[in-house]
Design a protein around this motif. Sequence first.
Motif, PDB file in Angstrom:
ATOM      1  N   HIS A  54       0.831  -1.210   0.000  1.00  0.00           N
ATOM      2  CA  HIS A  54       0.000   0.000   0.000  1.00  0.00           C
ATOM      3  C   HIS A  54       0.866   1.261   0.000  1.00  0.00           C
ATOM      4  O   HIS A  54       0.514   2.263  -0.637  1.00  0.00           O
ATOM      5  N   HIS A  55       2.005   1.206   0.687  1.00  0.00           N
ATOM      6  CA  HIS A  55       2.935   2.339   0.675  1.00  0.00           C
ATOM      7  C   HIS A  55       3.447   2.613  -0.737  1.00  0.00           C
ATOM      8  O   HIS A  55       3.562   3.779  -1.151  1.00  0.00           O
ATOM      9  N   LEU A  56       3.771   1.566  -1.473  1.00  0.00           N
ATOM     10  CA  LEU A  56       4.240   1.772  -2.842  1.00  0.00           C
ATOM     11  C   LEU A  56       3.196   2.516  -3.668  1.00  0.00           C
ATOM     12  O   LEU A  56       3.534   3.425  -4.430  1.00  0.00           O
ATOM     13  N   ALA A  57       1.936   2.141  -3.513  1.00  0.00           N
ATOM     14  CA  ALA A  57       0.875   2.840  -4.245  1.00  0.00           C
ATOM     15  C   ALA A  57       0.807   4.313  -3.813  1.00  0.00           C
ATOM     16  O   ALA A  57       0.729   5.210  -4.660  1.00  0.00           O
ATOM     17  N   ASP A  58       0.836   4.558  -2.520  1.00  0.00           N
ATOM     18  CA  ASP A  58       0.784   5.942  -2.020  1.00  0.00           C
ATOM     19  C   ASP A  58       1.975   6.763  -2.520  1.00  0.00           C
ATOM     20  O   ASP A  58       1.818   7.875  -3.031  1.00  0.00           O
ATOM     21  N   SER A  59       3.157   6.212  -2.346  1.00  0.00           N
ATOM     22  CA  SER A  59       4.379   6.922  -2.683  1.00  0.00           C
ATOM     23  C   SER A  59       4.481   7.190  -4.177  1.00  0.00           C
ATOM     24  O   SER A  59       4.830   8.302  -4.606  1.00  0.00           O
ATOM     25  N   HIS A  60       4.172   6.195  -4.969  1.00  0.00           N
ATOM     26  CA  HIS A  60       4.340   6.353  -6.406  1.00  0.00           C
ATOM     27  C   HIS A  60       3.252   7.226  -7.015  1.00  0.00           C
ATOM     28  O   HIS A  60       3.498   7.907  -8.010  1.00  0.00           O
ATOM     29  N   LEU A  61       2.090   7.248  -6.388  1.00  0.00           N
ATOM     30  CA  LEU A  61       1.064   8.202  -6.810  1.00  0.00           C
ATOM     31  C   LEU A  61       1.562   9.631  -6.572  1.00  0.00           C
ATOM     32  O   LEU A  61       1.440  10.502  -7.441  1.00  0.00           O
ATOM     33  N   ASN A  62       2.156   9.863  -5.416  1.00  0.00           N
ATOM     34  CA  ASN A  62       2.734  11.181  -5.126  1.00  0.00           C
ATOM     35  C   ASN A  62       3.852  11.508  -6.111  1.00  0.00           C
ATOM     36  O   ASN A  62       3.988  12.655  -6.552  1.00  0.00           O
ATOM     37  N   ALA A  63       4.654  10.514  -6.469  1.00  0.00           N
ATOM     38  CA  ALA A  63       5.760  10.747  -7.407  1.00  0.00           C
ATOM     39  C   ALA A  63       5.247  11.170  -8.776  1.00  0.00           C
ATOM     40  O   ALA A  63       5.809  12.081  -9.401  1.00  0.00           O
ATOM     41  N   LEU A  64       4.196  10.516  -9.266  1.00  0.00           N
ATOM     42  CA  LEU A  64       3.645  10.902 -10.569  1.00  0.00           C
ATOM     43  C   LEU A  64       3.094  12.326 -10.521  1.00  0.00           C
ATOM     44  O   LEU A  64       3.297  13.105 -11.461  1.00  0.00           O
ATOM     45  N   VAL A  65       2.440  12.682  -9.437  1.00  0.00           N
ATOM     46  CA  VAL A  65       1.942  14.056  -9.299  1.00  0.00           C
ATOM     47  C   VAL A  65       3.121  15.029  -9.291  1.00  0.00           C
ATOM     48  O   VAL A  65       3.081  16.074  -9.959  1.00  0.00           O
ATOM     49  N   ARG A  66       4.181  14.689  -8.579  1.00  0.00           N
ATOM     50  CA  ARG A  66       5.357  15.566  -8.540  1.00  0.00           C
ATOM     51  C   ARG A  66       5.964  15.729  -9.928  1.00  0.00           C
ATOM     52  O   ARG A  66       6.372  16.826 -10.318  1.00  0.00           O
ATOM     53  N   LEU A  67       6.030  14.638 -10.678  1.00  0.00           N
ATOM     54  CA  LEU A  67       6.545  14.708 -12.045  1.00  0.00           C
ATOM     55  C   LEU A  67       5.693  15.643 -12.892  1.00  0.00           C
ATOM     56  O   LEU A  67       6.217  16.521 -13.591  1.00  0.00           O
ATOM     57  N   LYS A  68       4.395  15.481 -12.826  1.00  0.00           N
ATOM     58  CA  LYS A  68       3.504  16.319 -13.640  1.00  0.00           C
ATOM     59  C   LYS A  68       3.599  17.792 -13.226  1.00  0.00           C
ATOM     60  O   LYS A  68       3.559  18.682 -14.081  1.00  0.00           O
ATOM     61  N   LEU A  69       3.737  18.038 -11.937  1.00  0.00           N
ATOM     62  CA  LEU A  69       3.930  19.425 -11.489  1.00  0.00           C
ATOM     63  C   LEU A  69       5.232  19.987 -12.044  1.00  0.00           C
ATOM     64  O   LEU A  69       5.274  21.126 -12.526  1.00  0.00           O
ATOM     65  N   ALA A  70       6.301  19.196 -11.993  1.00  0.00           N
ATOM     66  CA  ALA A  70       7.598  19.656 -12.501  1.00  0.00           C
ATOM     67  C   ALA A  70       7.548  19.945 -13.997  1.00  0.00           C
ATOM     68  O   ALA A  70       8.241  20.843 -14.477  1.00  0.00           O
ATOM     69  N   LEU A  71       6.718  19.207 -14.719  1.00  0.00           N
ATOM     70  CA  LEU A  71       6.635  19.396 -16.163  1.00  0.00           C
ATOM     71  C   LEU A  71       5.722  20.554 -16.563  1.00  0.00           C
ATOM     72  O   LEU A  71       5.816  21.035 -17.690  1.00  0.00           O
ATOM     73  N   THR A  72       4.870  20.986 -15.653  1.00  0.00           N
ATOM     74  CA  THR A  72       3.875  22.003 -16.020  1.00  0.00           C
ATOM     75  C   THR A  72       3.999  23.310 -15.250  1.00  0.00           C
ATOM     76  O   THR A  72       3.283  24.266 -15.560  1.00  0.00           O
ATOM     77  N   GLU A  73       4.865  23.357 -14.252  1.00  0.00           N
ATOM     78  CA  GLU A  73       5.074  24.571 -13.468  1.00  0.00           C
ATOM     79  C   GLU A  73       6.568  24.824 -13.348  1.00  0.00           C
ATOM     80  O   GLU A  73       7.379  23.905 -13.463  1.00  0.00           O
ATOM     81  N   ASP A  74       6.932  26.065 -13.078  1.00  0.00           N
ATOM     82  CA  ASP A  74       8.342  26.400 -12.883  1.00  0.00           C
ATOM     83  C   ASP A  74       8.741  26.119 -11.443  1.00  0.00           C
ATOM     84  O   ASP A  74       8.250  26.777 -10.519  1.00  0.00           O
ATOM     85  N   ASN A  75       9.591  25.132 -11.274  1.00  0.00           N
ATOM     86  CA  ASN A  75      10.114  24.727  -9.968  1.00  0.00           C
ATOM     87  C   ASN A  75       9.040  24.726  -8.884  1.00  0.00           C
ATOM     88  O   ASN A  75       9.137  25.464  -7.891  1.00  0.00           O
ATOM     89  N   PRO A  76       8.023  23.869  -9.031  1.00  0.00           N
ATOM     90  CA  PRO A  76       6.969  23.838  -8.011  1.00  0.00           C
ATOM     91  C   PRO A  76       7.488  23.317  -6.680  1.00  0.00           C
ATOM     92  O   PRO A  76       8.412  22.508  -6.633  1.00  0.00           O
ATOM     93  N   THR A  77       6.879  23.793  -5.624  1.00  0.00           N
ATOM     94  CA  THR A  77       7.127  23.235  -4.297  1.00  0.00           C
ATOM     95  C   THR A  77       6.050  22.180  -4.075  1.00  0.00           C
ATOM     96  O   THR A  77       4.857  22.486  -4.121  1.00  0.00           O
ATOM     97  N   VAL A  78       6.488  20.938  -3.854  1.00  0.00           N
ATOM     98  CA  VAL A  78       5.534  19.843  -3.703  1.00  0.00           C
ATOM     99  C   VAL A  78       5.098  19.729  -2.249  1.00  0.00           C
ATOM    100  O   VAL A  78       5.750  20.234  -1.338  1.00  0.00           O
TER     101      VAL A  78
END
Length: 160
Positions: A54-78
């Motif tokens: 369950h941790h892997l699902a939680d963590s990797h979901l957060n990672a994908l969101v962080r990736l998308k933020l990095a690709l669509t915003e200038d240096n976002p703070t996650v």
Amino acid sequence: MPQRLALTPQERSEAVQAIRALPAELRALVEGQPDTLLETPYREGGWTVRQVVHHLADSHLNALVRLKLALTEDNPTVKPYEEGDWAELPDTRLPLEPSLSLLDGLHTRWAALLDALTPGQWAREWTHPAQGQTFTVDTLAAMYAWHGRHHLAHIRQVTG
């Protein structure tokens, strides 16, 4: 690991392959395992196999969101989260299938997105406020390729 890691094309490919492969590798380790094994911690005081999945699902979901933020915003703070507290929430006592299914779809989308990145996108940055560091997309890919392998090794300690 340096925060602003710049991977070679080969290292990127290996990281993406590790991310792509995780769901099937995880499923192969845990499917059909008895509940007694799933409730076994990988070390004294550590999480159970169920909590790790369950941790892997939680963590990797957060990672994908962080990736998308990095690709669509200038240096976002996650937004950081308390993974230890999340591992104690009631949903971590569910059967594994909801998280395994989530990881299947999540990793398919994640790997497809990483496969499509331009060289400049790999250098895009994001900041983790709790760590006080700025990371690149390259670093994110390397960190989470490692993260999946790290937790697969924990599960193998229990499943043999």
